[in-house]
Design an enzyme around this catalytic site. Sequence first.
Site, PDB file in Angstrom:
ATOM      1  N   GLU A  60       0.821  -1.212   0.000  1.00  0.00           N
ATOM      2  CA  GLU A  60       0.000   0.000   0.000  1.00  0.00           C
ATOM      3  C   GLU A  60       0.856   1.264   0.000  1.00  0.00           C
ATOM      4  OE1 GLU A  60      -2.459  -3.366   1.165  1.00  0.00           O
ATOM      5  OE2 GLU A  60      -0.552  -2.635   1.968  1.00  0.00           O
ATOM      6  N   HIS A 130     -11.141  -6.322   8.209  1.00  0.00           N
ATOM      7  CA  HIS A 130     -11.844  -6.028   6.963  1.00  0.00           C
ATOM      8  C   HIS A 130     -13.167  -5.316   7.250  1.00  0.00           C
ATOM      9  CE1 HIS A 130      -9.129  -9.352   5.934  1.00  0.00           C
ATOM     10  NE2 HIS A 130      -9.084  -8.811   4.730  1.00  0.00           N
TER      11      HIS A 130
END
Length: 325
Positions: A60, A130
């Site tokens: 990321e 998540h």
Amino acid sequence: MAKMNLLQAINNALVTTMEADEKVMVFGEDVGHFGGVFRATSNLQEKFGKSRCFNTPLTEQGIIGFANGLASQGSVPVAEIQFSDYIFPAFDQIVNETSKWRYRSGGQFSCGTLTIRTPYGGGIAGGLYHSQSPEAFFAHIPGMKVVIPRNPKQAKGLLIASIRDDNPVLFMEPKKIYRASVGDVPENDYELPLGKADIVATGTDITLLAWGAQVEVLEKAAEMAKKDGISCEIIDLQSILPWDAETIFQSVYKTGRLLINHEAPLTGGFASEIAATVQQECFLYLEAPIARVCGLDTPYPLAHEKEYMPDHLKTYEAIKRTLDY
């Protein structure tokens, strides 16, 4: 008009902007031939080629660092972070580079053409890693915009506007409602204004404020309250940076009461900023303390997700308490 769910509307917005501007490119983990973990970028690589829609390594920090470089050199990157929970390795790039390049260079170069897309929130049994709602972290960053749609029509118009905005935008997508329902979405190229709240329903007794998937929660709670004779004004903030304080003020002047709902934990959530600002401006108009119905101050639980969520029942109870104050 066409019937689309939230994912289809996002895909349509990407197609619209990529067709209109060859500098727009989309990249992230698995976004190419696979179409991303939620299929939001399906068929983009086939349509626009591997130079404009491509996979990145699983890093990321690298995705956003690469996007910063592209944006500063005149490209229009749309970078996907697969889950907002995993945006934190890129936090330094976003906070110290994306948002500040225009300022540190005296306007000579900037990352203003960068849009970062990321799904956020719970409701899918995703557990700790998540399901988080980290929008408040990014509301603290001058130089960024943070935009959150609530339905397919909003998603397309706000995403197109985000990609074309002259500032870097974090576009957070409520994944719980990606495929939950369909709505009418204009097939043409259109934009919705960033930084402007949307009044979903008018009312006289209490203002209910949320963004993303929680707007539907407010609508369900308002229907319950209506049976008790309570008239609720519902507002979708849409952008939390900048946020449309004036629309909220005008509503609270009328209703005298405010309830803010968000999925993120209570402490340090963006509801705190809204509540502080509204009480400063509207103190003499308030008939009751400002209510917050939020997630719990715990890591996001898997087994107790239902108990964690600030649902319509918790919201309805808070509406009643506020009216009875």
